[in-house]
Design a protein around this motif. Structure first.
Motif, short mmCIF file in Angstrom:
data_model
loop_
_atom_site.label_atom_id
_atom_site.label_comp_id
_atom_site.label_asym_id
_atom_site.label_seq_id
_atom_site.Cartn_x
_atom_site.Cartn_y
_atom_site.Cartn_z
N TYR A 195 0.84 -1.20 0.00
CA TYR A 195 0.00 0.00 0.00
C TYR A 195 0.87 1.25 0.00
O TYR A 195 2.04 1.21 0.36
N ASP A 199 -2.98 5.49 0.16
CA ASP A 199 -3.95 4.43 0.45
C ASP A 199 -4.42 4.51 1.90
O ASP A 199 -5.62 4.40 2.19
N ASN A 203 -8.13 6.11 3.62
CA ASN A 203 -8.99 5.07 4.21
C ASN A 203 -8.97 5.14 5.74
O ASN A 203 -9.93 5.62 6.34
N ASP A 388 -10.39 -6.42 -3.42
CA ASP A 388 -11.09 -5.30 -2.78
C ASP A 388 -11.44 -5.65 -1.32
O ASP A 388 -11.34 -4.80 -0.43
N HIS A 391 -8.46 -5.27 0.95
CA HIS A 391 -8.25 -3.88 1.35
C HIS A 391 -9.10 -3.54 2.57
O HIS A 391 -8.61 -2.93 3.53
N SER A 394 -7.73 -5.09 5.62
CA SER A 394 -6.48 -4.43 6.02
C SER A 394 -6.76 -3.19 6.84
O SER A 394 -6.13 -2.95 7.88
N TRP A 395 -7.72 -2.37 6.39
CA TRP A 395 -8.05 -1.15 7.14
C TRP A 395 -8.67 -1.52 8.49
O TRP A 395 -8.46 -0.84 9.49
#
Length: 470
Positions: A195, A199, A203, A388, A391, A394-395
């Protein structure tokens, strides 16, 4: 369950327990357990020199994509994450150069003067400053200097520094969640998942910003009586040092400020330039050492090598869990419990990360969970929908580990540093006093995180549900 997996699990559990007990310095714990992983798991049980070679991962350092990425298709790699270690080392050198020039003390005194040393504006301003600084500088360093200056100002202004220190600690951890370089778990997640700074800021940064507004109101509300009383006190500003007195050397101060600004620009633009965080870390550290001249060796001596060695051993132990398939088993277990429902998976990852990080170091937890996230989202070759979804997870992991560690005095290194600085100056912050303000604040941010994630990434989540139904 094979012998290699059993040994890997035993070593990991022993490592975690020893870190929690804190009787042996943590870098010795992870390095020792890392050596045991290489010898017992890869050598004795697996008879695989390739596993040892791949986990040590030195080959990546000499590859082009480690320093410069021309596209987003960087290679996946397990084992020691040298990009994380090199970047953190570079930032440590830069921060030492800034501290030596008096940058942090100057900044604190300058901000205090701008708000005319009024307790309530000072309280809010230091929370915001703590959060903003932690976006670019390790939260440990931020709190180390901020808490010390807070105690100094509190004595001069005759106010209680404990409310300010508690709020600064929380905001440092919250601010660190906003960017890739703000907190070690984010550096691990960012370098592992490839990332960029943008990114994260677009987010987790949004979640952190919304949360910060609520947290400022929250901390003001719980400490309002004391703050309002202090606001009506007469302040003698003649005893307070001028900000310029904090500058040790004007030339060094200007140079360190320019290098810091350059580091921020490089981090923000690295997705455009293709320069990796490893390259940026090395480049910034070289500039700092060249600018320091004869003091370069002093800066190098002050670098926290213990933390860097801690990372090396940690990545090896986690590599053992990954290569023996245990982390895939955990991912499969979470998938089974949730029935594959992404809403439940996100909830489990967020709250599990938060609760675990409140009691154990969030760095090893994040390093352990990254391969789990990869397993939950289609492995190393995910479809577009799974990518997707990765992601989103991950956040979720980032917010859980970064902010969850704020809940207790031992949950994150910044908490330990902040309470220690207060204690050394005669202001004891026990578990009761700390958790009384920090636990509700952590719950608030976790609820905000869950709400924002569910609303903002609704399309990604529903796409996963649709693909499962098919």
């Amino acid at each position: 369950m094979g012998l290699a997996q059993i040994l890997a699990i035993i070593i990991f559990v022993v490592m975690f327990l020893m870190i929690v007990i804190d009787k042996v310095e943590r870098q010795y714990v992870t390095l020792g357990c890392g050596i045991l992983t290489l010898v017992l798991v890869f050598g004795f049980a697996m008879h695989s020199f390739k596993a040892i070679f791949d986990t040590v991962n030195l080959k990546t350092i000499i590859q082009q994509h480690f320093w410069y990425v021309s596209n987003n298709a960087a290679e996946e790699s397990a084992g020691i994450n040298w990009a994380t270690i090199i970047f953190i080392a570079g930032m440590m050198i830069m921060v030492e150069g800034m501290a030596r020039s008096g940058f942090f003390r100057w900044l604190c005194l300058k901000l205090a003067k701008l708000v005319h040393y009024k307790p309530i504006p000072l309280f809010v301003a230091f929370m915001i400053m703590s959060s903003v600084l932690a976006m670019f500088i390790d939260s440990i360093t931020v709190i180390l200097f901020l808490a010390a200056v807070t105690v100094e100002l509190a004595r001069l202004l005759k106010i209680d520094p404990i409310p300010m220190i508690l709020s600064e600690i929380f905001c440092a951890n919250l601010g660190g969640s906003a960017t890739m370089c703000g907190d070690p778990p984010n550096i691990i997640i960012g370098t592992s998942m490839h990332y960029t700074f943008f990114d994260f800021i677009s987010n987790t940064g949004l979640i952190a910003l919304v949360s910060l507004v609520l947290i400022i109101f929250y901390f003001f509300w719980i400490f309002r009586k004391k703050l309002i009383e202090e606001e009506h006190q007469i302040i003698d500003t003649s005893t307070i040092p001028e900000p310029k007195e904090a500058i040790v050397n004007k030339k060094d101060f200007v140079i360190s400020s320019v290098i810091f600004a350059l580091a921020v620009v490089l981090l923000i633009t690295h997705s455009i330039t293709g320069l990796t965080v490893a390259f940026i870390g090395v480049f910034i550290s070289i500039l700092t050492l060249l600018a320091a001249g004869k003091n370069a060796f002093t800066i190098l001596k002050r670098v926290d090598y213990k933390t860097l060695l801690f990372f090396v051993g940690l990545f090896v132990v986690v590599g053992g869990l990954e290569r023996t398939g245990f982390l895939k088993t955990i991912a499969d277990g979470i998938g089974h419990i949730s029935g594959g429902n992404p809403y439940i998976v996100i909830t489990i990852v967020l709250w599990l990360s938060a609760i675990a990080s409140a009691f154990v170091d969030n760095i090893p937890f994040a390093a352990t969970m990254v391969p789990v996230i990869i397993g939950l989202s289609g492995g190393h070759t995910p479809t577009v929908i799974q990518k997707d979804y990765r992601h989103v997870l991950s956040w979720t992991l980032s917010m859980g580990t970064d902010v969850g560690g704020s809940a207790t005095p031992i949950g994150a290194s910044a908490n330990v540093v902040g309470t220690s600085v207060a204690a050394k100056n005669g202001y004891l912050i026990g578990w009761g006093k700390y958790c009384k303000s920090a636990v509700p604040a952590t719950v608030i941010v976790m609820l905000v995180s869950m709400g924002v994630i569910f609303i903002r990434y609704n399309k990604e989540i529903t796409d996963v549900i649709s693909s499962i139904a098919k």
